[in-house]
Design a protein around this motif. Structure first.
Motif, PDB file in Angstrom:
ATOM      1  N   TRP A 144     -25.294  11.844  97.488  1.00  0.00           N
ATOM      2  CA  TRP A 144     -25.963  10.550  97.322  1.00  0.00           C
ATOM      3  C   TRP A 144     -25.980   9.865  98.682  1.00  0.00           C
ATOM      4  O   TRP A 144     -24.958   9.774  99.365  1.00  0.00           O
ATOM      5  CB  TRP A 144     -25.209   9.720  96.294  1.00  0.00           C
ATOM      6  CG  TRP A 144     -25.788   8.366  96.041  1.00  0.00           C
ATOM      7  CD1 TRP A 144     -27.098   8.037  95.830  1.00  0.00           C
ATOM      8  CD2 TRP A 144     -25.048   7.144  95.961  1.00  0.00           C
ATOM      9  NE1 TRP A 144     -27.227   6.683  95.631  1.00  0.00           N
ATOM     10  CE2 TRP A 144     -25.981   6.107  95.702  1.00  0.00           C
ATOM     11  CE3 TRP A 144     -23.702   6.822  96.073  1.00  0.00           C
ATOM     12  CZ2 TRP A 144     -25.606   4.784  95.561  1.00  0.00           C
ATOM     13  CZ3 TRP A 144     -23.318   5.493  95.923  1.00  0.00           C
ATOM     14  CH2 TRP A 144     -24.265   4.490  95.673  1.00  0.00           C
ATOM     15  N   LEU A 145     -27.135   9.401  99.090  1.00  0.00           N
ATOM     16  CA  LEU A 145     -27.337   8.966 100.471  1.00  0.00           C
ATOM     17  C   LEU A 145     -26.439   7.823 100.920  1.00  0.00           C
ATOM     18  O   LEU A 145     -26.223   7.624 102.120  1.00  0.00           O
ATOM     19  CB  LEU A 145     -28.802   8.602 100.696  1.00  0.00           C
ATOM     20  CG  LEU A 145     -29.330   7.251 100.199  1.00  0.00           C
ATOM     21  CD1 LEU A 145     -30.775   7.069 100.707  1.00  0.00           C
ATOM     22  CD2 LEU A 145     -29.270   7.064  98.721  1.00  0.00           C
ATOM     23  N   SER A 146     -25.863   7.056  99.999  1.00  0.00           N
ATOM     24  CA  SER A 146     -25.029   5.919 100.401  1.00  0.00           C
ATOM     25  C   SER A 146     -23.622   6.320 100.824  1.00  0.00           C
ATOM     26  O   SER A 146     -22.943   5.548 101.517  1.00  0.00           O
ATOM     27  CB  SER A 146     -24.937   4.892  99.263  1.00  0.00           C
ATOM     28  OG  SER A 146     -26.176   4.242  99.078  1.00  0.00           O
ATOM     29  N   TYR A 147     -23.148   7.494 100.415  1.00  0.00           N
ATOM     30  CA  TYR A 147     -21.770   7.863 100.737  1.00  0.00           C
ATOM     31  C   TYR A 147     -21.456   7.799 102.240  1.00  0.00           C
ATOM     32  O   TYR A 147     -20.487   7.133 102.642  1.00  0.00           O
ATOM     33  CB  TYR A 147     -21.431   9.263 100.225  1.00  0.00           C
ATOM     34  CG  TYR A 147     -21.378   9.434  98.735  1.00  0.00           C
ATOM     35  CD1 TYR A 147     -20.810   8.478  97.905  1.00  0.00           C
ATOM     36  CD2 TYR A 147     -21.880  10.596  98.144  1.00  0.00           C
ATOM     37  CE1 TYR A 147     -20.768   8.662  96.526  1.00  0.00           C
ATOM     38  CE2 TYR A 147     -21.829  10.784  96.765  1.00  0.00           C
ATOM     39  CZ  TYR A 147     -21.278   9.827  95.964  1.00  0.00           C
ATOM     40  OH  TYR A 147     -21.225  10.011  94.605  1.00  0.00           O
ATOM     41  N   PRO A 148     -22.221   8.488 103.100  1.00  0.00           N
ATOM     42  CA  PRO A 148     -21.872   8.441 104.529  1.00  0.00           C
ATOM     43  C   PRO A 148     -21.929   7.043 105.113  1.00  0.00           C
ATOM     44  O   PRO A 148     -21.100   6.690 105.962  1.00  0.00           O
ATOM     45  CB  PRO A 148     -22.921   9.362 105.178  1.00  0.00           C
ATOM     46  CG  PRO A 148     -23.430  10.224 104.080  1.00  0.00           C
ATOM     47  CD  PRO A 148     -23.378   9.378 102.854  1.00  0.00           C
ATOM     48  N   GLU A 149     -22.896   6.250 104.668  1.00  0.00           N
ATOM     49  CA  GLU A 149     -23.047   4.902 105.219  1.00  0.00           C
ATOM     50  C   GLU A 149     -21.861   4.017 104.823  1.00  0.00           C
ATOM     51  O   GLU A 149     -21.351   3.239 105.644  1.00  0.00           O
ATOM     52  CB  GLU A 149     -24.365   4.283 104.748  1.00  0.00           C
ATOM     53  CG  GLU A 149     -25.600   5.127 105.014  1.00  0.00           C
ATOM     54  CD  GLU A 149     -25.726   5.553 106.465  1.00  0.00           C
ATOM     55  OE1 GLU A 149     -25.409   4.746 107.367  1.00  0.00           O
ATOM     56  OE2 GLU A 149     -26.124   6.708 106.708  1.00  0.00           O
ATOM     57  N   VAL A 185     -15.124  13.205  98.821  1.00  0.00           N
ATOM     58  CA  VAL A 185     -15.992  12.612  97.806  1.00  0.00           C
ATOM     59  C   VAL A 185     -16.431  13.711  96.849  1.00  0.00           C
ATOM     60  O   VAL A 185     -16.984  14.731  97.264  1.00  0.00           O
ATOM     61  CB  VAL A 185     -17.232  11.948  98.437  1.00  0.00           C
ATOM     62  CG1 VAL A 185     -18.172  11.455  97.340  1.00  0.00           C
ATOM     63  CG2 VAL A 185     -16.827  10.792  99.334  1.00  0.00           C
ATOM     64  N   LEU A 186     -16.156  13.499  95.573  1.00  0.00           N
ATOM     65  CA  LEU A 186     -16.556  14.436  94.520  1.00  0.00           C
ATOM     66  C   LEU A 186     -17.483  13.698  93.571  1.00  0.00           C
ATOM     67  O   LEU A 186     -17.137  12.621  93.077  1.00  0.00           O
ATOM     68  CB  LEU A 186     -15.323  14.943  93.776  1.00  0.00           C
ATOM     69  CG  LEU A 186     -15.588  15.829  92.562  1.00  0.00           C
ATOM     70  CD1 LEU A 186     -16.129  17.188  92.985  1.00  0.00           C
ATOM     71  CD2 LEU A 186     -14.312  16.005  91.739  1.00  0.00           C
ATOM     72  N   ASN A 187     -18.662  14.260  93.302  1.00  0.00           N
ATOM     73  CA  ASN A 187     -19.643  13.617  92.429  1.00  0.00           C
ATOM     74  C   ASN A 187     -20.101  14.612  91.368  1.00  0.00           C
ATOM     75  O   ASN A 187     -20.831  15.545  91.656  1.00  0.00           O
ATOM     76  CB  ASN A 187     -20.824  13.121  93.263  1.00  0.00           C
ATOM     77  CG  ASN A 187     -21.914  12.444  92.460  1.00  0.00           C
ATOM     78  OD1 ASN A 187     -23.072  12.479  92.826  1.00  0.00           O
ATOM     79  ND2 ASN A 187     -21.559  11.806  91.353  1.00  0.00           N
ATOM     80  N   TYR A 194      -6.969  12.132  99.504  1.00  0.00           N
ATOM     81  CA  TYR A 194      -7.474  11.526  98.279  1.00  0.00           C
ATOM     82  C   TYR A 194      -8.747  12.222  97.801  1.00  0.00           C
ATOM     83  O   TYR A 194      -9.530  12.727  98.608  1.00  0.00           O
ATOM     84  CB  TYR A 194      -7.786  10.042  98.491  1.00  0.00           C
ATOM     85  CG  TYR A 194      -6.582   9.179  98.745  1.00  0.00           C
ATOM     86  CD1 TYR A 194      -5.674   8.902  97.729  1.00  0.00           C
ATOM     87  CD2 TYR A 194      -6.366   8.607  99.998  1.00  0.00           C
ATOM     88  CE1 TYR A 194      -4.573   8.094  97.966  1.00  0.00           C
ATOM     89  CE2 TYR A 194      -5.270   7.792 100.242  1.00  0.00           C
ATOM     90  CZ  TYR A 194      -4.369   7.553  99.214  1.00  0.00           C
ATOM     91  OH  TYR A 194      -3.286   6.756  99.455  1.00  0.00           O
ATOM     92  N   ILE A 195      -8.949  12.190  96.498  1.00  0.00           N
ATOM     93  CA  ILE A 195     -10.224  12.583  95.896  1.00  0.00           C
ATOM     94  C   ILE A 195     -10.876  11.315  95.357  1.00  0.00           C
ATOM     95  O   ILE A 195     -10.315  10.637  94.491  1.00  0.00           O
ATOM     96  CB  ILE A 195     -10.040  13.576  94.737  1.00  0.00           C
ATOM     97  CG1 ILE A 195      -9.314  14.833  95.198  1.00  0.00           C
ATOM     98  CG2 ILE A 195     -11.398  13.932  94.117  1.00  0.00           C
ATOM     99  CD1 ILE A 195      -8.810  15.689  94.051  1.00  0.00           C
ATOM    100  N   VAL A 196     -12.020  10.963  95.899  1.00  0.00           N
ATOM    101  CA  VAL A 196     -12.788   9.836  95.383  1.00  0.00           C
ATOM    102  C   VAL A 196     -13.813  10.428  94.420  1.00  0.00           C
ATOM    103  O   VAL A 196     -14.818  11.003  94.829  1.00  0.00           O
ATOM    104  CB  VAL A 196     -13.469   9.048  96.518  1.00  0.00           C
ATOM    105  CG1 VAL A 196     -14.250   7.864  95.950  1.00  0.00           C
ATOM    106  CG2 VAL A 196     -12.430   8.571  97.527  1.00  0.00           C
TER     107      VAL A 196
END
Length: 398
Positions: A126-131, A170-172, A200-202
């Motif tokens: 999802w494009l917002s994660y890195p930002e 980050v896990l989605n 951590y696992i987000v």
């Protein structure tokens, strides 16, 4: 002192998904018949019982500040939902309610990251994660997961990205933009790495109710006490209950992290909307029939759009197992010419489709794959068919 602007802010990209949705709406306002595959929100109205709960809250005068991290009533409803649906034991002091999923993720990364900490983000993402990670002072580390493995990371590939600076993963699942779902065994292998290497696992589980495979959604934090301790679970009511505009997201985490997030939120936004919180209590505690009805409708559309796209020339897609997106591989289109001009990437395809065919799609360079498009099937089957007819017309000109 010179009145310069924030260098950090200058590096943040605007949301391409919101941009394409806005363009489609603008064209419609001009009277154009636009089919938009851009929206990341259900096309159903918020269920009546939830809307009624909001009216009741207004009439009862629930229009003042609430505790910054959410009302006790909503936290209790979230704990109950986490226990019964996700198999996760959280107490109310481990819950933070925020102004939507993005805000929840912002709180998470601001609470756990120090400058230079690395966050592994599997692509497609999802494009917002890195930002959001960058804004919190972290460094995104992209782990590309190809079509040949269903766009999912493996534990082996993840291990290769871990460094002494790794703070989180980050896990989605279910995934935006691919619709991929991680199995229990896959999640356990990933969770064991987080325990072994101490990160951590987000876990972004916003699409947890939009699940079409056999079995049921699995939360990684439920797989062992050790993995639970490393996991911050993120969810909300936007997608499951057609409540995107109500802006309610929430997290379950350790008491320490929850306390930090609550403190951060108290200074940045105060509390989430009091009326939205009352509506979210009803969403979680009330009847779930509408969730099942929406899920069934999305599943029917999923099967149609997947089969139809794979019947078209030069494009293909892996069958999504969750969420409401189709991740379309357009690599065969690249290098072809349209009106004498070479198509270099999916952004070129998207520009042609919106300008000449009045079809809005999301190019996925910002999702980590510049040769793919994301199509949302959170629109009617009739609109899907019309949009794909236009895409087919375009592809046959190449």
């Amino acid at each position: 002192m010179p009145t310069t602007l924030s260098e950090k802010a200058k590096k943040v990209k605007s949301s391409s998904t919101l941009a394409i949705t806005a363009k489609a709406k603008a064209l419609r306002a001009q009277g154009e018949d636009v089919v938009s595959f851009g929206a990341g929100e259900p096309d159903f109205p918020t269920p009546e019982n939830i809307r009624a709960a909001a009216h009741k809250a207004i009439d009862a005068g629930m229009t003042r500040y609430t505790p910054a991290s959410g009302t006790v009533e909503l936290k209790e409803a979230i704990c109950k939902k986490f226990k019964e649906f996700n198999g996760l034991d959280y107490q109310t002091n481990q819950i933070v309610v925020s102004n939507g999923g993005k805000h929840s993720l912002t709180n998470v990364f601001e609470a756990i990251l120090n400058p230079g900490d690395e966050v592994i983000i599997p692509a497609p993402f999802w494009l917002s994660y890195p930002e959001i990670v960058r804004l919190a002072g972290g460094e995104p580390v992209i782990l590309t997961c190809g079509k040949e493995i269903g766009y999912k990371m493996t534990a082996e590939a993840l291990k290769g990205k871990i460094t002494p600076k790794t703070k989180a993963l980050v896990l989605n699942t279910p995934n935006n933009p691919t619709g991929a779902i991680y199995t229990k065994d896959e999640l356990k292998a990933i969770g064991d790495l987080a325990v072994a290497y101490d990160f951590y696992i987000v876990s972004d589980e916003m699409y947890e109710n939009l699940f079409y495979a056999e079995g049921k959604h699995v939360s990684i934090g439920s797989l062992s006490p050790e993995i639970y301790e490393k996991t911050i679970t993120v969810s909300g009511v936007s997608k499951s209950y057609a409540m995107t505009g109500w802006r309610i997201g929430y997290t379950g985490s350790s008491k320490e992290i929850a306390s930090l997030m609550g403190s951060i939120q108290s200074h940045q936004t105060s509390n989430p909307c009091s009326i939205s919180q009352a509506a979210a209590v009803e969403a979680l505690n009330g009847g779930q029939e509408t969730v099942a009805e929406m899920n069934a409708a999305f599943n029917e559309r999923r099967q149609y759009i997947h089969g139809r796209v794979n019947s078209l020339p030069m494009i293909s897609a892996v069958e999504p197992q969750g969420a409401f997106y189709l991740f379309v591989d357009c690599s065969e289109v690249l290098g072809k010419k349209y009106k004498g001009k070479e198509i270099k990437d999916a952004a070129d395809i998207a520009a042609i489709l919106i300008e000449d065919y009045k079809v809005a799609v999301v190019p996925c360079a910002d999702f980590g794959f510049a040769d793919h498009l994301r199509l949302s099937y959170a629109i009617s089957k009739e609109e899907i068919a019309k949009g794909l007819d236009r895409m087919e017309e375009f592809l046959k000109t190449l």
